[in-house]
Design a protein around this motif. Structure first.
Motif, PDB file in Angstrom:
ATOM      1  N   SER A  85      10.328 -97.787  -7.868  1.00 16.17           N
ATOM      2  CA  SER A  85       9.938 -98.504  -6.648  1.00 16.17           C
ATOM      3  C   SER A  85       8.419 -98.639  -6.540  1.00 16.17           C
ATOM      4  O   SER A  85       7.779 -98.041  -5.681  1.00 16.17           O
ATOM      5  CB  SER A  85      10.499 -97.812  -5.401  1.00 16.17           C
ATOM      6  N   SER A  87       6.884-101.112  -5.417  1.00 17.59           N
ATOM      7  CA  SER A  87       6.545-101.720  -4.129  1.00 17.59           C
ATOM      8  C   SER A  87       6.206-100.658  -3.094  1.00 17.59           C
ATOM      9  O   SER A  87       5.383-100.879  -2.203  1.00 17.59           O
ATOM     10  CB  SER A  87       7.702-102.586  -3.629  1.00 17.59           C
ATOM     11  N   SER A 108       6.553-101.873 -14.133  1.00 15.47           N
ATOM     12  CA  SER A 108       7.178-102.444 -12.951  1.00 15.47           C
ATOM     13  C   SER A 108       7.962-103.692 -13.309  1.00 15.47           C
ATOM     14  O   SER A 108       7.513-104.509 -14.110  1.00 15.47           O
ATOM     15  CB  SER A 108       6.111-102.808 -11.910  1.00 15.47           C
ATOM     16  N   GLU A 110       9.116-105.555 -10.540  1.00 16.54           N
ATOM     17  CA  GLU A 110       9.257-106.014  -9.165  1.00 16.54           C
ATOM     18  C   GLU A 110       8.297-107.160  -8.864  1.00 16.54           C
ATOM     19  O   GLU A 110       7.089-107.021  -8.956  1.00 16.54           O
ATOM     20  CB  GLU A 110       9.004-104.848  -8.208  1.00 16.54           C
ATOM     21  N   GLN A 111       8.861-108.285  -8.462  1.00 17.13           N
ATOM     22  CA  GLN A 111       8.048-109.462  -8.142  1.00 17.13           C
ATOM     23  C   GLN A 111       7.000-109.165  -7.079  1.00 17.13           C
ATOM     24  O   GLN A 111       5.833-109.547  -7.223  1.00 17.13           O
ATOM     25  CB  GLN A 111       8.934-110.610  -7.651  1.00 17.13           C
ATOM     26  N   ARG A 112       7.396-108.524  -6.008  1.00 13.01           N
ATOM     27  CA  ARG A 112       6.464-108.338  -4.891  1.00 13.01           C
ATOM     28  C   ARG A 112       5.304-107.432  -5.255  1.00 13.01           C
ATOM     29  O   ARG A 112       4.189-107.625  -4.762  1.00 13.01           O
ATOM     30  CB  ARG A 112       7.217-107.821  -3.659  1.00 13.01           C
ATOM     31  N   THR A 179      15.107 -98.072  -7.428  1.00 13.55           N
ATOM     32  CA  THR A 179      14.175 -99.191  -7.325  1.00 13.55           C
ATOM     33  C   THR A 179      14.882-100.427  -6.796  1.00 13.55           C
ATOM     34  O   THR A 179      14.378-101.132  -5.909  1.00 13.55           O
ATOM     35  CB  THR A 179      13.546 -99.491  -8.696  1.00 13.55           C
ATOM     36  N   ASN A 183      14.487-102.459  -2.981  1.00 13.47           N
ATOM     37  CA  ASN A 183      14.168-103.888  -2.921  1.00 13.47           C
ATOM     38  C   ASN A 183      15.435-104.734  -2.810  1.00 13.47           C
ATOM     39  O   ASN A 183      15.455-105.897  -3.211  1.00 13.47           O
ATOM     40  CB  ASN A 183      13.409-104.306  -4.189  1.00 13.47           C
ATOM     41  N   TRP A 186      15.542-108.300  -1.438  1.00 13.73           N
ATOM     42  CA  TRP A 186      14.806-109.232  -2.296  1.00 13.73           C
ATOM     43  C   TRP A 186      15.628-109.605  -3.525  1.00 13.73           C
ATOM     44  O   TRP A 186      15.699-110.770  -3.914  1.00 13.73           O
ATOM     45  CB  TRP A 186      13.465-108.615  -2.694  1.00 13.73           C
ATOM     46  N   PHE A 187      16.271-108.620  -4.123  1.00 12.70           N
ATOM     47  CA  PHE A 187      17.110-108.898  -5.286  1.00 12.70           C
ATOM     48  C   PHE A 187      18.309-109.768  -4.902  1.00 12.70           C
ATOM     49  O   PHE A 187      18.674-110.694  -5.621  1.00 12.70           O
ATOM     50  CB  PHE A 187      17.593-107.588  -5.922  1.00 12.70           C
TER      51      PHE A 187
END
Length: 349
Positions: A85, A87, A108, A110-112, A179, A183, A186-187
Motif C-alpha cells: 500500500s 498510497s 509500487s 498503484e496508479q495514484r 494493497t 485501494n 480504485w481497482f
C-alpha cells in the motif's frame, strides 16, 4: 558482475517481506552488500541471513520518523522501497531518499501513488540532483518500456492497450492482497485511462475483448488501473492508453473482504507465470504487439528493481521523477532481463 558494481551502495526498505527477500538474494548474487532499513532489527538480521548476506548493515528507522529515515539512507547511492500500500505508506521513504541525496526506485503497482510521485516530487528530486523512477514491477516496467517501443512500431499517434495476464492461476502474497484492499474502490472502478491529452476515470473500457497470447478466441476484459497509463504519454506519441484485465478478475475483486485477506497465506504460490501484453494500434490500421513473459511475479519484480537501482547509480539519467523509458534505454533494459528467463518480443501486423 563488474568490480564497479560491487562498490555501489544500495539501501532496501522493507527487506523482510516476500519481495524483499528476492531483492536481497539478487543484490547478493551481484556482490552488492545492501543496507537494510526498517523498524525491526531482529527481523532484518533474519532476512539478511536467509538471503546469504549476514554481513549486511542494519539501520533502524520508522516510517513516521523522517529524520531517522534520512540518516539511514545517507551514504546510499540508491534506495529500493519494498512496501505494501504505497498510497498509504510510500511517501515517507520516497521523501527521505530524496533528502538523503539517494536515487530512488520502488515496487509500487498503484496508479495514484505514481501520480503523486510524478506530480509532487519531480521538482524536489531535480533540486536534490537525484533520479526517481517509481513502479518497477513485472507489469509497470515492461508496460512502460513496451509502450515506448510499440508506439514507435506503428503510425502515430498510437492507441495503446496494456494487460497483465496470469498464466498459472496461483495466489499472490497477503501483502499484495492488503494493497489491493487499501485501494479497492480504485481497482474496482478501473482507475485512470488517457484520452485526447488528459486522464479520465470513465468506468468502461474502450476495448472489451482481447485475444490472449496462445489463444484463438477472444477473452472478455475490463478496465484496470495499470500504472503505465500515466507514464507512457510522457514519452510517446499516443492518443489513448488504457489498462485491462480479464473480466473474471474484476468479479473476484467484487467479493474481496478483510476477512478473506486475513485467511490468505503469507507467501505467494511458487508458480506465478505471467504475460505482460501491450497492443499498439496505428492510425493507418497497423498494429504492433509487445509481450514480456516471466516465470514468477515477485522474483521478477525484484530482479527488475535491482537492475533499475544499479543503472540509476551510474548517474546517466537526468535528475527528477521519470518514467522507466525516460531513464533507461528500453531495448537494452529488456535484453538485460533475458538471462533470468524473462523473454520479450514485438510482433507487427
Amino acid at each position: 558482475m563488474t568490480n564497479t558494481e560491487t562498490t555501489r551502495t544500495i539501501a532496501v526498505y522493507g527487506a523482510t517481506g516476500v519481495t524483499g527477500g528476492h531483492l536481497l538474494t539478487e543484490l547478493n548474487r551481484r556482490g552488492i552488500t545492501p543496507i537494510l532499513v526498517g523498524r525491526n532489527a531482529d527481523r532484518m538480521h533474519e532476512a539478511a541471513a536467509a538471503a546469504g548476506v549476514p554481513a549486511a548493515e542494519i539501520r533502524v528507522a520508522d516510517l513516521t520518523d523522517h529524520g531517522a529515515l534520512v540518516a539511514a539512507f545517507t551514504g546510499a547511492d540508491a534506495v529500493i522501497s519494498s512496501l505494501h500500500s504505497y498510497s498509504d505508506n510510500g511517501e515517507a521513504v520516497l521523501a527521505a531518499a530524496i533528502d538523503a541525496g539517494s536515487h530512488y526506485t520502488d515496487i509500487s503497482g498503484e496508479q495514484r501513488f505514481l501520480q503523486r510521485v510524478l506530480d509532487d516530487y519531480a521538482a524536489r528530486a531535480e533540486a536534490a540532483g537525484v533520479t526517481v523512477v517509481s513502479g518497477i514491477t513485472d507489469s509497470s516496467l515492461p508496460g512502460d518500456l513496451l509502450g515506448y517501443l510499440t508506439s514507435r512500431a506503428v503510425t502515430g499517434p498510437a492507441e495503446i492497450v496494456l494487460s497483465h495476464l496470469s498464466k498459472s492461476g496461483g495466489n499472490g502474497s497477503k501483502g499484495s492482497a492488503k494493497t489491493v484492499f487499501a485501494n479497492l474502490d480504485w481497482f474496482r472502478s478501473g482507475g485512470w485511462h488517457y484520452a485526447d491529452g488528459e486522464f479520465r476515470t470513465d468506468a468502461t473500457a474502450r476495448h472489451t475483448e482481447m485475444t490472449i497470447p496462445g489463444d484463438t478466441e477472444p477473452t472478455a476484459v475490463s478496465k484496470f488501473p495499470l500504472p503505465p497509463v500515466l507514464s507512457v504519454p510522457r514519452h510517446s506519441n499516443v492518443s489513448f492508453v488504457e489498462g485491462v484485465v480479464p473480466t473474471k478478475l474484476h468479479e473476484t475483486l467484487s467479493g474481496f473482504t478483510e476477512e478473506i485477506i486475513e485467511s490468505l497465506p503469507e507467501h505467494p504460490s511458487s508458480d506465478l507465470r505471467y504475460d505482460l501484453v501491450v497492443d499498439a494500434y496505428g492510425t493507418d490500421g497497423g498494429r504492433a504487439r509487445g509481450i514480456v513473459s516471466g516465470g514468477h511475479t515477485y522474483r521478477d519484480s525484484a530482479l527488475m528493481a535491482v537492475e533499475a537501482a544499479v543503472r540509476l547509480t551510474d548517474g546517466t539519467a537526468k535528475a527528477g521523477a521519470l518514467a522507466a523509458a525516460e531513464a533507461f534505454d528500453a531495448t537494452d533494459f529488456l535484453d538485460a532481463l533475458t538471462p533470468f528467463g524473462i523473454s520479450w518480443r514485438i510482433e507487427t501486423r
